[in-house]
Design an enzyme around this catalytic site. Structure first.
Site, mmCIF file in Angstrom:
data_model
loop_
_atom_site.group_PDB
_atom_site.id
_atom_site.type_symbol
_atom_site.label_atom_id
_atom_site.label_comp_id
_atom_site.label_asym_id
_atom_site.label_seq_id
_atom_site.Cartn_x
_atom_site.Cartn_y
_atom_site.Cartn_z
ATOM 1 N N HIS A 4 47.649 26.056 -9.228
ATOM 2 C CA HIS A 4 46.725 26.110 -8.088
ATOM 3 C C HIS A 4 45.276 26.233 -8.540
ATOM 4 O O HIS A 4 44.370 26.347 -7.729
ATOM 5 C CB HIS A 4 47.092 27.252 -7.140
ATOM 6 C CG HIS A 4 46.544 28.606 -7.508
ATOM 7 N ND1 HIS A 4 46.673 29.156 -8.762
ATOM 8 C CD2 HIS A 4 45.862 29.531 -6.769
ATOM 9 C CE1 HIS A 4 46.106 30.348 -8.774
ATOM 10 N NE2 HIS A 4 45.599 30.601 -7.587
ATOM 11 N N HIS A 56 48.443 27.111 -1.064
ATOM 12 C CA HIS A 56 49.057 27.515 -2.328
ATOM 13 C C HIS A 56 49.591 28.946 -2.294
ATOM 14 O O HIS A 56 49.942 29.496 -3.326
ATOM 15 C CB HIS A 56 48.125 27.294 -3.531
ATOM 16 C CG HIS A 56 46.751 27.877 -3.388
ATOM 17 N ND1 HIS A 56 45.608 27.173 -3.671
ATOM 18 C CD2 HIS A 56 46.335 29.095 -3.001
ATOM 19 C CE1 HIS A 56 44.548 27.925 -3.469
ATOM 20 N NE2 HIS A 56 44.966 29.111 -3.080
ATOM 21 N N ASN A 57 49.679 29.557 -1.124
ATOM 22 C CA ASN A 57 50.368 30.849 -0.935
ATOM 23 C C ASN A 57 51.235 30.699 0.302
ATOM 24 O O ASN A 57 50.797 31.009 1.404
ATOM 25 C CB ASN A 57 49.356 31.986 -0.692
ATOM 26 C CG ASN A 57 48.816 32.602 -1.965
ATOM 27 O OD1 ASN A 57 48.935 32.024 -3.026
ATOM 28 N ND2 ASN A 57 48.227 33.765 -1.858
ATOM 29 N N PHE A 89 35.523 30.677 -1.906
ATOM 30 C CA PHE A 89 34.200 30.057 -2.002
ATOM 31 C C PHE A 89 34.075 28.874 -1.050
ATOM 32 O O PHE A 89 35.071 28.345 -0.543
ATOM 33 C CB PHE A 89 33.934 29.582 -3.434
ATOM 34 C CG PHE A 89 34.954 28.584 -3.960
ATOM 35 C CD1 PHE A 89 34.917 27.252 -3.563
ATOM 36 C CD2 PHE A 89 35.941 28.976 -4.856
ATOM 37 C CE1 PHE A 89 35.852 26.334 -4.036
ATOM 38 C CE2 PHE A 89 36.880 28.067 -5.337
ATOM 39 C CZ PHE A 89 36.836 26.739 -4.917
ATOM 40 N N ASP A 120 47.573 36.937 1.151
ATOM 41 C CA ASP A 120 46.700 35.962 1.808
ATOM 42 C C ASP A 120 47.523 34.726 2.160
ATOM 43 O O ASP A 120 47.448 33.693 1.509
ATOM 44 C CB ASP A 120 45.524 35.604 0.901
ATOM 45 C CG ASP A 120 44.410 34.888 1.655
ATOM 46 O OD1 ASP A 120 44.520 34.760 2.888
ATOM 47 O OD2 ASP A 120 43.444 34.456 1.022
ATOM 48 N N MET A 152 33.634 27.849 -11.421
ATOM 49 C CA MET A 152 32.343 27.369 -10.933
ATOM 50 C C MET A 152 31.698 26.359 -11.872
ATOM 51 O O MET A 152 30.934 25.504 -11.434
ATOM 52 C CB MET A 152 31.370 28.539 -10.769
ATOM 53 C CG MET A 152 31.613 29.394 -9.568
ATOM 54 S SD MET A 152 30.401 30.734 -9.569
ATOM 55 C CE MET A 152 31.417 32.091 -10.113
ATOM 56 N N ALA A 202 42.755 27.095 -12.476
ATOM 57 C CA ALA A 202 42.745 27.329 -13.914
ATOM 58 C C ALA A 202 43.554 28.567 -14.283
ATOM 59 O O ALA A 202 44.193 28.623 -15.329
ATOM 60 C CB ALA A 202 41.303 27.467 -14.410
#
Length: 463
Positions: free
Chosen positions: A391, A335-336, A225, A145, A370, A393
């Site tokens: 990036h 972050h990728n 999300f 991704d 969440m 938890a």
């Protein structure tokens, strides 16, 4: 005789009996197989006679490169010693994840590495792994991704605005966000990213343009999300022109969709052919940035990153319009991805697979789960982490383990306890699957400074 071009056809034109034949056939079959045989052979002959005229060409550049400077394909072995590295939050990271980084540090092209406190096992590099390489880019070091990123918009609304508006906010998310493989917006939006030259010059991207246009402003599945919540700014930046306090905000997490996935698949295959490695590290095959394929991947990767940002921009535009309110501040980060950055006075390629850029003064978002806060951060420029931070938890339970451990009722109870409303979401994204974000943040106090927090209230994910 048929319309299909064979190696014999190319040999008759005068091509040497080397790997150039395979390269030519591969490029023709991939990009030009529907065209007339005579046309293709005429072009191939011109490439043979004047390869320097075709350097950088989308179809013929790789063939031209092989004619000008043939490259010998050989299997690469790992070095016996690791490149220098640092681990942050070592007690929060399991051994298989550490050893995955250790293997990456033995690549002939590796010069330094780091592991973030949210790290967990992945493909190729661990998630939360950072790797610096010399003149080489690893497609799986970037990830499938490409350009997966965070985007936070703070609205001109006080936190109290959310009180009693859960139904309205759920409706906005249902009507103005789209998730997964099938959902797309009925009214499409245009964006300047579609006018980029790469969509015309790189054959692979030319074939992905329609998909990219269709998926603009949508989010992927898994842990992606879009959520409404409350931002608390504790240390505002002068450029924000925003007093400290609590505001309504929207946070989104998604990447480059089908565009990035297809780029990753294509160039990972090419890397595997060009730099074959032992089986245990075969996903870490790299592309030399001085080669045609390396340069092409770099352009495609950067385009995918711009497209991922365009998707977030469209998501936030649609939500702002539905709210009828303006965005005061937007903060975002990949972050990728891979970046060209300086280490000790020399430029290297820094891969951050599930890691946030944290150079001095660089702003970013590190989400929790969440039911846990996310953090607005400013990088401290710590060179031992290669200017990086976590990036998120990070997972403590795999997706399959989640399905074995939790039920939907377990998740509902946890969400209710924390005052969070969820649309969609699967058991494998249970909040309990993640590490304690507060512990993770505590492990990286020397990497980032916290400027504020984001607390989720209404969340939408793929169903």
């Amino acid at each position: 005789m048929g319309n299909k071009i064979s190696g014999k056809d190319l040999i008759k034109l005068g091509f040497p009996k080397t790997n150039t034949i395979n390269i030519a056939l591969g490029q023709i079959n991939r990009y030009r197989k529907k065209e007339k045989k005579e046309t293709i052979l005429t072009e191939a002959k011109n490439v043979l006679l004047n390869p320097e005229n075709y350097e950088g060409n989308g179809t013929w550049g790789k063939l031209a490169e092989s004619l000008i400077q043939p490259v010998e394909i050989k299997k690469h072995e790992l070095k016996s010693t690791r490149a220098p590295f640092s681990i942050f939050g070592e007690n929060e990271i399991d051994e298989p994840t550490k050893f995955q980084l250790y293997d990456a540090l033995k690549l002939p092209v590796s010069v330094a590495g780091a592991l973030m406190p949210d790290a967990h096992f992945g493909y190729g590099l661990p998630i939360g792994g950072v790797l610096a390489t010399d003149n080489a880019v690893i497609p799986y070091g970037v990830g499938v991704d490409i350009g997966c990123r965070m985007s936070l918009s703070v609205f001109d609304l006080p936190a109290e605005y959310l009180n009693g508006k859960t139904d309205m906010l759920e409706n906005i998310l249902m009507n103005h966000t789209k998730f997964g493989m099938k959902e797309v917006h009925k009214i499409k939006a245009d964006h300047e990213v579609f006018s980029r030259d790469e969509f015309r010059e790189i054959p692979l991207l030319k074939g992905l343009l329609d998909k990219a246009y269709t998926q603009l402003g949508t989010s992927g599945g898994g842990n992606h999300f879009v959520e409404f919540g409350i931002v608390e700014i504790n240390e505002s930046k002068p450029e924000w022109n925003l007093p400290n306090g609590k505001y309504v905000a929207v946070l989104s997490h998604s990447g480059s969709r089908g565009l990035g996935a297809n780029i990753a698949k294509h160039y990972t295959y090419l890397a595997g052919k060009q730099t074959p490695l032992p089986k245990n590290v075969q996903h870490l095959a790299w592309l030399n940035l001085e080669t045609h394929d390396g340069q092409e991947y770099w352009k495609a990767m950067n385009l995918a990153g711009e497209y991922a940002k365009a998707c977030h921009d469209d998501i936030h535009r649609r939500i702002a319009k539905a709210l009828g309110k303006r965005v005061l501040v937007n903060i975002g980060n990949h972050h990728n991805f891979a970046w060209k950055e300086m280490i000790n006075g020399k430029e290297y390629i820094i891969h951050r697979k599930g890691a946030t850029p944290a150079g001095k003064g660089v702003l970013g978002i590190i989400p929790g789960s969440m039911t846990a806060p996310g953090y607005i951060v400013e990088g401290l420029g710590n060179e031992s982490s290669l200017n990086s931070a976590s990036h998120g938890a990070g997972r403590v339970l795999s997706r399959s383990k989640c399905k074995q451990t939790f039920t939907r009722n377990d998740i509902k109870n946890v969400l209710k306890k924390n005052g969070v409303n969820l649309i969609g979401g699967n058991v494998d994204e249970a909040p309990m699957a993640y590490k304690d974000i507060r512990k993770v943040m505590n492990c990286q106090q020397e990497l980032v400074r916290v400027l504020g927090t984001f607390t989720p209230k209404v969340v939408r994910m793929d169903r």
